[in-house]
Motif scaffolding. Sequence first.
Motif, short mmCIF file in Angstrom:
data_model
loop_
_atom_site.label_atom_id
_atom_site.label_comp_id
_atom_site.label_asym_id
_atom_site.label_seq_id
_atom_site.Cartn_x
_atom_site.Cartn_y
_atom_site.Cartn_z
N LYS A 5 0.99 -1.53 0.21
CA LYS A 5 -0.12 0.35 -0.08
C LYS A 5 1.10 1.17 -0.12
O LYS A 5 2.03 1.22 0.19
N VAL A 6 0.28 2.87 -0.44
CA VAL A 6 0.86 3.85 -0.11
C VAL A 6 0.42 4.74 0.68
O VAL A 6 -1.23 4.78 -0.19
N PRO A 7 0.51 5.17 1.66
CA PRO A 7 1.57 4.85 2.42
C PRO A 7 1.80 3.12 2.81
O PRO A 7 0.53 3.20 3.19
N ARG A 8 3.09 2.71 2.94
CA ARG A 8 2.48 1.53 3.63
C ARG A 8 2.14 0.85 4.95
O ARG A 8 3.05 2.17 5.89
N ASP A 9 1.13 -0.04 5.47
CA ASP A 9 1.02 -0.29 6.92
C ASP A 9 1.68 -1.20 7.64
O ASP A 9 2.00 -0.87 8.43
N VAL A 10 2.84 -1.94 6.72
CA VAL A 10 3.79 -1.89 7.66
C VAL A 10 5.27 -2.40 6.55
O VAL A 10 5.22 -1.83 5.48
N GLY A 11 6.13 -2.87 7.75
CA GLY A 11 7.61 -2.40 7.03
C GLY A 11 7.96 -3.82 6.36
O GLY A 11 7.48 -5.02 6.53
N LEU A 12 9.32 -3.92 5.91
CA LEU A 12 9.78 -5.02 5.64
C LEU A 12 10.39 -6.12 6.60
O LEU A 12 9.97 -7.17 6.71
N GLU A 13 10.51 -5.48 7.97
CA GLU A 13 11.27 -6.55 8.69
C GLU A 13 9.55 -6.62 9.88
O GLU A 13 9.82 -8.08 9.73
N THR A 14 8.34 -6.14 9.75
CA THR A 14 7.38 -7.18 10.48
C THR A 14 6.91 -8.05 9.10
O THR A 14 6.66 -8.88 9.88
N VAL A 15 6.86 -7.51 8.14
CA VAL A 15 7.01 -9.05 7.01
C VAL A 15 7.72 -10.19 7.37
O VAL A 15 7.09 -11.07 7.55
N ALA A 16 8.88 -10.15 7.88
CA ALA A 16 9.77 -10.97 7.12
C ALA A 16 9.38 -11.51 8.82
O ALA A 16 9.74 -13.16 8.43
N GLU A 17 9.12 -11.24 9.98
CA GLU A 17 9.29 -11.71 11.67
C GLU A 17 7.81 -12.06 11.25
O GLU A 17 8.06 -13.59 11.81
N THR A 18 6.99 -11.68 10.63
CA THR A 18 5.75 -12.42 10.42
C THR A 18 6.37 -13.90 9.93
O THR A 18 5.16 -15.02 10.04
#
Length: 73
Positions: A5-18
Amino acid sequence: MGYFKVPRDVGLETVAETLDISHQALSERLRRAHQTLIGSTIGQQGVAQTTATAETTPTDGSVMSGGLGLPMD
């Protein structure tokens, strides 16, 4: 999760952790998936093996860049 999404709801770190992987691994997987998707969408095979900065000279002599076979303006 809203990463695209623009702006992003979550960052790369959060997705990676999930996904229980490192952010570097996720970044690489997203990059490869993006290249594969673009390559299959525009009908070019082998796009995933090229780099974003690679330049190609087609048979008609025009210069193409970006590994996607798209003419530069």
